[in-house]
Motif scaffolding. Structure first.
Motif, PDB file in Angstrom:
ATOM      1  N   ASP A  51       0.856  -1.182   0.000  1.00 11.41           N
ATOM      2  CA  ASP A  51       0.000   0.000   0.000  1.00 11.41           C
ATOM      3  C   ASP A  51       0.892   1.232   0.000  1.00 11.41           C
ATOM      4  O   ASP A  51       2.123   1.121  -0.044  1.00 11.41           O
ATOM      5  CB  ASP A  51      -0.950   0.000   1.209  1.00 11.41           C
ATOM      6  CG  ASP A  51      -0.215   0.054   2.548  1.00 11.41           C
ATOM      7  OD1 ASP A  51       1.047   0.074   2.548  1.00 11.41           O
ATOM      8  OD2 ASP A  51      -0.877   0.067   3.593  1.00 11.41           O
ATOM      9  N   ALA A  53       3.281   4.092  -0.778  1.00 10.75           N
ATOM     10  CA  ALA A  53       4.242   4.480  -1.813  1.00 10.75           C
ATOM     11  C   ALA A  53       4.532   3.364  -2.813  1.00 10.75           C
ATOM     12  O   ALA A  53       4.689   3.622  -4.011  1.00 10.75           O
ATOM     13  CB  ALA A  53       5.544   4.949  -1.154  1.00 10.75           C
ATOM     14  N   LEU A  55       2.513   0.963  -3.742  1.00  7.69           N
ATOM     15  CA  LEU A  55       1.343   0.850  -4.614  1.00  7.69           C
ATOM     16  C   LEU A  55       1.316   2.007  -5.604  1.00  7.69           C
ATOM     17  O   LEU A  55       1.035   1.816  -6.802  1.00  7.69           O
ATOM     18  CB  LEU A  55       0.071   0.827  -3.774  1.00  7.69           C
ATOM     19  CG  LEU A  55      -1.247   0.647  -4.528  1.00  7.69           C
ATOM     20  CD1 LEU A  55      -1.263  -0.670  -5.290  1.00  7.69           C
ATOM     21  CD2 LEU A  55      -2.416   0.700  -3.546  1.00  7.69           C
ATOM     22  N   ASP A  56       1.634   3.220  -5.127  1.00  9.36           N
ATOM     23  CA  ASP A  56       1.700   4.371  -6.019  1.00  9.36           C
ATOM     24  C   ASP A  56       2.780   4.172  -7.083  1.00  9.36           C
ATOM     25  O   ASP A  56       2.615   4.581  -8.239  1.00  9.36           O
ATOM     26  CB  ASP A  56       1.993   5.644  -5.223  1.00  9.36           C
ATOM     27  CG  ASP A  56       0.842   6.028  -4.306  1.00  9.36           C
ATOM     28  OD1 ASP A  56      -0.293   5.570  -4.561  1.00  9.36           O
ATOM     29  OD2 ASP A  56       1.084   6.779  -3.341  1.00  9.36           O
ATOM     30  N   LYS A  58       3.710   1.356  -8.423  1.00 14.92           N
ATOM     31  CA  LYS A  58       3.191   0.452  -9.451  1.00 14.92           C
ATOM     32  C   LYS A  58       2.372   1.228 -10.477  1.00 14.92           C
ATOM     33  O   LYS A  58       2.543   1.050 -11.695  1.00 14.92           O
ATOM     34  CB  LYS A  58       2.327  -0.631  -8.812  1.00 14.92           C
ATOM     35  CG  LYS A  58       1.671  -1.543  -9.826  1.00 14.92           C
ATOM     36  CD  LYS A  58       0.889  -2.665  -9.159  1.00 14.92           C
ATOM     37  CE  LYS A  58       0.289  -3.602 -10.209  1.00 14.92           C
ATOM     38  NZ  LYS A  58      -0.352  -4.784  -9.601  1.00 14.92           N
ATOM     39  N   TYR A  59       1.497   2.100 -10.004  1.00 19.52           N
ATOM     40  CA  TYR A  59       0.649   2.837 -10.931  1.00 19.52           C
ATOM     41  C   TYR A  59       1.422   3.934 -11.657  1.00 19.52           C
ATOM     42  O   TYR A  59       1.044   4.326 -12.775  1.00 19.52           O
ATOM     43  CB  TYR A  59      -0.576   3.384 -10.204  1.00 19.52           C
ATOM     44  CG  TYR A  59      -1.582   2.291  -9.960  1.00 19.52           C
ATOM     45  CD1 TYR A  59      -2.440   1.886 -10.981  1.00 19.52           C
ATOM     46  CD2 TYR A  59      -1.645   1.621  -8.740  1.00 19.52           C
ATOM     47  CE1 TYR A  59      -3.349   0.860 -10.780  1.00 19.52           C
ATOM     48  CE2 TYR A  59      -2.543   0.589  -8.537  1.00 19.52           C
ATOM     49  CZ  TYR A  59      -3.383   0.208  -9.556  1.00 19.52           C
ATOM     50  OH  TYR A  59      -4.273  -0.830  -9.370  1.00 19.52           O
ATOM     51  N   ALA A  60       2.505   4.395 -11.075  1.00 17.50           N
ATOM     52  CA  ALA A  60       3.385   5.311 -11.797  1.00 17.50           C
ATOM     53  C   ALA A  60       4.007   4.604 -12.994  1.00 17.50           C
ATOM     54  O   ALA A  60       4.082   5.157 -14.096  1.00 17.50           O
ATOM     55  CB  ALA A  60       4.481   5.839 -10.863  1.00 17.50           C
ATOM     56  N   SER A  68       8.254   9.492  -7.546  1.00 19.68           N
ATOM     57  CA  SER A  68       8.629  10.452  -6.512  1.00 19.68           C
ATOM     58  C   SER A  68       9.726   9.816  -5.667  1.00 19.68           C
ATOM     59  O   SER A  68      10.038   8.631  -5.812  1.00 19.68           O
ATOM     60  CB  SER A  68       7.415  10.792  -5.641  1.00 19.68           C
ATOM     61  OG  SER A  68       7.034   9.640  -4.876  1.00 19.68           O
ATOM     62  N   GLU A  71       8.249   6.958  -3.690  1.00 20.64           N
ATOM     63  CA  GLU A  71       7.945   5.820  -4.564  1.00 20.64           C
ATOM     64  C   GLU A  71       9.211   5.092  -4.973  1.00 20.64           C
ATOM     65  O   GLU A  71       9.238   3.853  -5.014  1.00 20.64           O
ATOM     66  CB  GLU A  71       7.184   6.308  -5.803  1.00 20.64           C
ATOM     67  CG  GLU A  71       5.767   6.763  -5.509  1.00 20.64           C
ATOM     68  CD  GLU A  71       5.153   7.541  -6.662  1.00 20.64           C
ATOM     69  OE1 GLU A  71       3.952   7.849  -6.585  1.00 20.64           O
ATOM     70  OE2 GLU A  71       5.892   7.840  -7.634  1.00 20.64           O
TER      71      GLU A  71
END
Length: 208
Positions: A51, A53, A55-56, A58-60, A68, A71
């Protein structure tokens, strides 16, 4: 130096899956004394929660944007775990079957390393493509039921097909499976299944 990665997925040191792995590894070491052995105990390994960073990140990757700082740091953990697997010339995964499938720690490891641009990629023309090289992999799966002979008392083995597919998705197709079971019930049946599985594991250890 060639390397064998042993992924330990049972929280019990005296589990049937761990005992089977020891039989295999003892025989393997006799024939491969020049190999390096890496034991990854998933109950002691600091696996990140999927969950925030990571998870973010992955979507980045999916969205084609850069990371970032948070991330990048989070994704580096997934990279280290995936690299530990990727560097192994042989892999052994010893696991119990929990509720027809696999322990949540093993599922968590799979969720963390199965990342776009890390272990797979997507091509619009070809679909999903694996990024890891194939390597001989052994699954040692212990269960309370007897899935080896089909006397499974109505239960369904979802662990074996799931692990085969999860590994295939990232590039590992050379997979052998040794089932140990039943591990519960009459003593004679438990001992018979254990003896049969250990015999096969010792044979595999000599030529794996």
């Amino acid at each position: 130096m060639p390397k064998l990665l042993h992924m330990i997925c049972s929280p019990r040191a005296d589990s049937e899956s761990s005992a089977g792995a020891r039989v295999f590894l003892d025989r393997f070491r006799q024939r491969r004394s020049d190999w390096d052995f890496d034991d990854m105990n998933l109950w002691r390994e600091p696996l990140p929660e999927f969950d925030g960073a990571i998870l973010d990140a992955k979507y980045a990757r999916i969205g084609g944007r850069g990371f970032s700082t948070a991330e990048r740091d989070a994704f580096a953990v997934a990279e280290r775990l995936a690299m530990r697997f990727a560097l192994a010339d042989r892999v052994v995964i010893s696991t119990p079957m929990w509720n027809f499938s696999i322990p949540y720690k093993l599922k968590q490891w799979i969720d963390v390393i199965t990342q776009p641009g890390l272990t797979f990629r997507f091509d619009p023309a070809q679909g999903y493509l694996p990024l890891l090289k194939d390597r001989p992999t052994l699954l040692i799966i212990a269960s309370g039921s007897d899935f080896a002979t089909g006397m499974n008392r109505g239960r369904v083995d979802m662990a074996t097909p799931y692990l085969r597919e999860a590994l295939r998705f990232i590039g590992v197709r050379d997979v052998q499976v040794v089932l140990i079971g039943p591990t519960a019930g009459p003593t004679a049946a438990i001992e018979a299944s254990r003896t049969l599985a250990h015999r096969r594991l010792e044979e595999l250890g000599a030529r794996f």
